[in-house]
Structure formats: C-alpha cells, structure tokens
Enzyme design. Sequence first.
Site, PDB file in Angstrom:
ATOM      1  CB  SER A   1      42.569 -83.329 120.444  1.00 15.50           C
ATOM      2  OG  SER A   1      41.810 -83.446 119.364  1.00 15.50           O
ATOM      3  CG  LEU A   2      41.534 -79.688 117.657  1.00 12.75           C
ATOM      4  CD1 LEU A   2      40.403 -79.085 116.872  1.00 12.75           C
ATOM      5  CD2 LEU A   2      42.702 -79.499 116.590  1.00 12.75           C
ATOM      6  CB  CYS A   3      43.719 -78.159 124.129  1.00 10.10           C
ATOM      7  SG  CYS A   3      43.732 -79.860 124.575  1.00 10.10           S
ATOM      8  N   GLY A   4      46.460 -77.679 121.849  1.00 10.36           N
ATOM      9  CA  GLY A   4      48.169 -77.559 122.134  1.00 10.36           C
ATOM     10  C   GLY A   4      48.467 -78.595 122.750  1.00 10.36           C
TER      11      GLY A   4
END
Length: 322
Positions: free
Chosen positions: A86-89
């Site tokens: 994750s952590l990709c907008g």
Amino acid sequence: MPSLKEIKGRIASVNSTRKITSAMKMVASSKLHHAQVAIQNMLPYETMLEHILKSFLAAEAEAQTIYDQERPVKRVALVVFSSNSSLCGGFNANIIKKMQHTAAAFIDTLGAENVEIYPIGRKVTEKAQKLGYIVKGERNAMVDHPNVQNCIDLAMELGNRFAKGELDRVELIYHHFKSAGSQILTQKTFLPIDIESELERDHERDLTSNVVTREAQEYLKQKKKKNEQKEQKAVPLNDNFIVEPSMNAVLSVLMPKLAHLMIYTALLDSIASEHAARMVAMQTATDNADELLRQLNLQYNKSRQQAITSELLDIVGGSVNN
C-alpha cells in the site's frame, strides 16, 4: 492549550514520520527508474512486431484466426493488475473500484458463476476473494519480479481456454503509465484481439524523467506533436508479396506473440504506475509534514514566549510588592 512538552513531543513524532516518507519517496523514485528502463527495453520488440502486423493490414489481407473471432459472450474473465503493498495513494483503490464496476455489469447479464477474476497483485487478490468472486490463482510474485515467461504462460492459458470455448471474452484492467505524474486507468479487450485498435492505442510515455512538474507535462505535449508529424501510414513491404505457408498460418503465430506482448506491457505499465503513484504520495506526505512542522514550531515558540512573559510578570509583580 497543549503544554510545551506535548508540542515538543509532537514535533519529534512528525520529524520521524517525515524521515520515513522522504526515504520511501527516494526508494520509489529509484524503483520507478528501473521500471522505466524495463519498458524501454521492451519497446524495440513492440515496434518490430507492430511493423509486421501493420504491413499485413496495409496489404488488405483477408485473414482470420481463432483469436480475433467475435462470438456471443457467455463467460468472461477479468485480468486485473494491482500492487502487493500500500502507501501508493489511490492506485489500488481505483483499480478495485473499476474491477467491481466491470464485474457487476457482467454479473447482471451473465450471472456470478460466469465471471472469473485473474488477479495480479496481493491487494486485488485479497479484495476479490473477500467479495466472493471466482478467483483463478494467485500471481503476486509477478509484481515483485516481472518475468516474460510468466506473462506468456498466462496468455497461453487464456488463449487455450478461449480457443476451447471456455471463455468468450477477456478484459484487462490496469494503469497505463504516461509519465511520473500521470497514470491512466485503462480497460481494454484482450480476447478476441482487435488488431487495428490494438495497433492504434496510446503509446505515449515519458521514460526519461521522474520529476512531477508542469514542465514535464509540457514536454509530453511537445513530444506528442513531433510524433504526429513523423508518423506515417504503414505500407506493405511489397505490392504483391507471397506469404508462406499462408497468411492465416503466419497470423496464427503472430497473434499469440501480440497477446504475450499485451500482458507483459500491461504488467510493466502497472508496476511503473505503482512506483510513480507511491513517489507522488510520499512527496505529498513529506510536504504536509513540512507544513505541519512549521505550524508546530510557530505554536511552540508562541507558547514558550508566553511562558517567559508570564514568568517575567510574576518576577516584576513580586519585586513591586516587596
């Protein structure tokens, strides 16, 4: 009003978060560069294959293979590309939303038992299983280690099922990498293959820059204009050439190669888009942390000054009383 100690602790916490987001942005930028190089290495093969197919089309050859035959749609497969982390907008959220919308449209007409999901990436695999879709295998390793052979195996599996009549339509859902600041959510038909529409698809990519700026977008526009000026209509290699053993036989070999290329291109585009989206998300998070630090430092200085003023007033008041 928070105490000086609380504000100081929050400043330390935001500083630690900023270091993490800044480091993740640098890592994503490096991985994006490697993904861009992988796409660049694939382009010569794509260019030559398209030149051959365009030459056949320009010759107005009446040739058909089993892979481009339209038939009534009774069973559908969706090949969906996402990331493993994750952590990709909104990268994964947009893909999952598109998958749900497309699957719901097919389920309404064909039934849930006639819609299959081929997930590539852990996020879409978990979501498809949670929603109760028919999930065909897990291919999470393809995202971390993109390999041509894995794409060929998947394309052959889908092609064989299509040839046997087990599938009537296969759709690809992925992000097309246009530049570091622009990734376009794309849905296109994989089988049956429409050669003309596939050869006319958007090839525009910026594989030279990792910077998300207005100048980069302007560079893309100028590059597109130059490509349009240079682009010429494909002509046959010879006005009256002979294909051995036959046009159908040659196309039956070229069409699977085009299918392999479509899967591999979608995978590389999705990986590059993931790293670009993560780089932008981490850059935004770092900028937000900088702004929060500025506000906290201002609040800390005001509170400290207020405390000093209060202490001075106490000292002055005590002196006057004495």
